[in-house]
Design an enzyme around this catalytic site. Structure first.
Site, PDB file in Angstrom:
ATOM      1  N   LYS A 131      23.631  14.932  53.997  1.00 24.58           N
ATOM      2  CA  LYS A 131      22.306  14.411  54.251  1.00 24.58           C
ATOM      3  C   LYS A 131      21.244  15.199  53.459  1.00 24.58           C
ATOM      4  O   LYS A 131      20.141  14.741  53.266  1.00 24.58           O
ATOM      5  CB  LYS A 131      21.973  14.571  55.741  1.00 24.58           C
ATOM      6  N   GLU A 175      22.398  16.518  44.203  1.00 23.88           N
ATOM      7  CA  GLU A 175      22.732  17.511  45.232  1.00 23.88           C
ATOM      8  C   GLU A 175      21.465  18.272  45.638  1.00 23.88           C
ATOM      9  O   GLU A 175      20.529  18.416  44.843  1.00 23.88           O
ATOM     10  CB  GLU A 175      23.807  18.448  44.655  1.00 23.88           C
ATOM     11  N   ASP A 176      21.436  18.766  46.869  1.00 17.01           N
ATOM     12  CA  ASP A 176      20.265  19.525  47.322  1.00 17.01           C
ATOM     13  C   ASP A 176      20.314  20.967  46.825  1.00 17.01           C
ATOM     14  O   ASP A 176      19.343  21.487  46.281  1.00 17.01           O
ATOM     15  CB  ASP A 176      20.113  19.482  48.857  1.00 17.01           C
ATOM     16  N   ASP A 189      25.546  26.354  46.272  1.00 10.21           N
ATOM     17  CA  ASP A 189      25.655  27.703  46.837  1.00 10.21           C
ATOM     18  C   ASP A 189      26.977  28.299  46.333  1.00 10.21           C
ATOM     19  O   ASP A 189      27.031  28.810  45.215  1.00 10.21           O
ATOM     20  CB  ASP A 189      25.587  27.537  48.363  1.00 10.21           C
ATOM     21  N   LYS A 216      21.718  28.559  43.729  1.00  8.43           N
ATOM     22  CA  LYS A 216      21.804  29.970  44.160  1.00  8.43           C
ATOM     23  C   LYS A 216      22.956  30.608  43.386  1.00  8.43           C
ATOM     24  O   LYS A 216      24.058  30.751  43.924  1.00  8.43           O
ATOM     25  CB  LYS A 216      22.160  30.019  45.653  1.00  8.43           C
ATOM     26  N   PHE A 253      18.667  31.907  52.900  1.00  5.08           N
ATOM     27  CA  PHE A 253      18.985  30.636  53.533  1.00  5.08           C
ATOM     28  C   PHE A 253      17.683  29.864  53.671  1.00  5.08           C
ATOM     29  O   PHE A 253      16.733  30.314  54.314  1.00  5.08           O
ATOM     30  CB  PHE A 253      19.659  30.816  54.905  1.00  5.08           C
ATOM     31  N   ASP A 281      18.725  21.658  55.853  1.00  9.83           N
ATOM     32  CA  ASP A 281      18.673  21.883  57.294  1.00  9.83           C
ATOM     33  C   ASP A 281      19.309  23.194  57.732  1.00  9.83           C
ATOM     34  O   ASP A 281      20.070  23.814  56.989  1.00  9.83           O
ATOM     35  CB  ASP A 281      19.432  20.771  58.015  1.00  9.83           C
ATOM     36  N   ARG A 291      14.703  19.363  58.322  1.00 11.39           N
ATOM     37  CA  ARG A 291      14.801  18.518  57.116  1.00 11.39           C
ATOM     38  C   ARG A 291      13.466  17.874  56.743  1.00 11.39           C
ATOM     39  O   ARG A 291      13.211  17.565  55.595  1.00 11.39           O
ATOM     40  CB  ARG A 291      15.819  17.395  57.338  1.00 11.39           C
TER      41      ARG A 291
HETATM   42  P1  IMP Z   1      28.470  25.073  48.753  1.00 13.66           P
HETATM   43  O1  IMP Z   1      29.701  24.229  48.947  1.00 13.66           O
HETATM   44  O2  IMP Z   1      28.667  26.468  49.277  1.00 13.66           O
HETATM   45  O3  IMP Z   1      27.937  25.069  47.337  1.00 13.66           O
HETATM   46  O4  IMP Z   1      27.371  24.523  49.706  1.00 13.66           O
HETATM   47  C1  IMP Z   1      26.822  23.312  49.536  1.00 13.66           C
HETATM   48  C2  IMP Z   1      26.146  22.808  50.784  1.00 13.66           C
HETATM   49  O5  IMP Z   1      25.881  23.827  51.766  1.00 13.66           O
HETATM   50  C3  IMP Z   1      24.814  22.268  50.369  1.00 13.66           C
HETATM   51  O6  IMP Z   1      24.907  20.936  49.953  1.00 13.66           O
HETATM   52  C4  IMP Z   1      24.007  22.442  51.631  1.00 13.66           C
HETATM   53  O7  IMP Z   1      24.186  21.315  52.463  1.00 13.66           O
HETATM   54  C5  IMP Z   1      24.593  23.669  52.295  1.00 13.66           C
HETATM   55  N1  IMP Z   1      23.773  24.866  51.985  1.00 13.66           N
HETATM   56  C6  IMP Z   1      24.061  25.893  51.171  1.00 13.66           C
HETATM   57  N2  IMP Z   1      23.060  26.793  51.129  1.00 13.66           N
HETATM   58  C7  IMP Z   1      22.104  26.312  51.951  1.00 13.66           C
HETATM   59  C8  IMP Z   1      20.792  26.785  52.334  1.00 13.66           C
HETATM   60  O8  IMP Z   1      20.278  27.830  51.904  1.00 13.66           O
HETATM   61  N3  IMP Z   1      20.120  25.987  53.205  1.00 13.66           N
HETATM   62  C9  IMP Z   1      20.611  24.822  53.717  1.00 13.66           C
HETATM   63  N4  IMP Z   1      21.808  24.348  53.372  1.00 13.66           N
HETATM   64  C10 IMP Z   1      22.556  25.091  52.498  1.00 13.66           C
END
Ligand code: IMP
Length: 177
Positions: free
Chosen positions: A43, A99-100, A103, A131, A152, A159, A165
């Protein structure tokens, strides 16, 4: 009760709108004659997606996908599952994943892998936030809105436990607060 407190605004609504507009114009310029298929990763990227689609402003298809990465509330684990898949066939299409935040890179890695197997003509990624210091899996990102440090963050679609959100800005969440 709202979990935690936004202790600092990292990106104002004005900064976000300006950058999203630039990204949209860049994507349109890079695909002058294409009918793009843009994929919103639910989302978190929903707010970014709507603004970016208007900024791109050329004929396109909009698709939605939901991937869940299991872990605790602030970090993902190695296990990523697709909860909602696309409606459209993307074979031979120019696809942009929206993508938002990237990470660890695990979610995007899994999504890219899955979509590549469906033989799109091209597959690009745009992420509002990046990040890089947290990366575990290297993933290609073609367009980045903002690089941020290891905080974070919430707001503008992002969220914590499905809260925050709706904020028009991106802020750093203090869970102690
Ligand atoms: P990844 O798989 O670790 O790259 O994480 C991706 C998902 O984790 C993102 O699409 C977000 O939904 C969530 N996420 C990672 N870091 C944050 C943050 O700082 N705030 C909110 N959601 C995050």
């Amino acid at each position: 009760m709202l979990p935690g407190k936004v202790e600092h605004v990292l990106l104002t609504s004005e900064q976000i709108i300006e950058r999203v507009d630039e990204l949209g114009r860049q994507i349109r310029k890079d695909h002058p004659n294409a009918e793009l298929t843009c994929i919103c990763l639910l989302k978190g990227s929903s707010m970014f997606f709507c603004d970016l689609m208007r900024a791109i402003g050329s004929p396109m298809r909009m698709e939605f996908m939901r991937a869940a990465s299991y872990g605790n509330s602030t970090t993902s684990s190695g296990s990523v599952k697709i909860l909602t898949d696309l409606d459209a066939d993307i074979e031979g299409h120019e696809v942009v994943i929206v993508e938002d935040i990237v990470d660890t890179g695990r979610t995007l890695d899994k999504v890219i892998d899955l979509l590549k197997g469906r033989n799109p003509k091209s597959l690009q990624v745009v992420s509002l936030l990046n990040k890089p210091s947290r990366r575990v899996v290297e993933v290609p990102i073609d367009y980045v809105g903002f690089e941020i440090d290891d905080h974070f963050v919430v707001g503008y679609g992002l969220d914590y436990d499905d809260y925050y959100r709706e904020l028009p800005y991106v802020g750093i969440l203090n869970l102690e607060g």
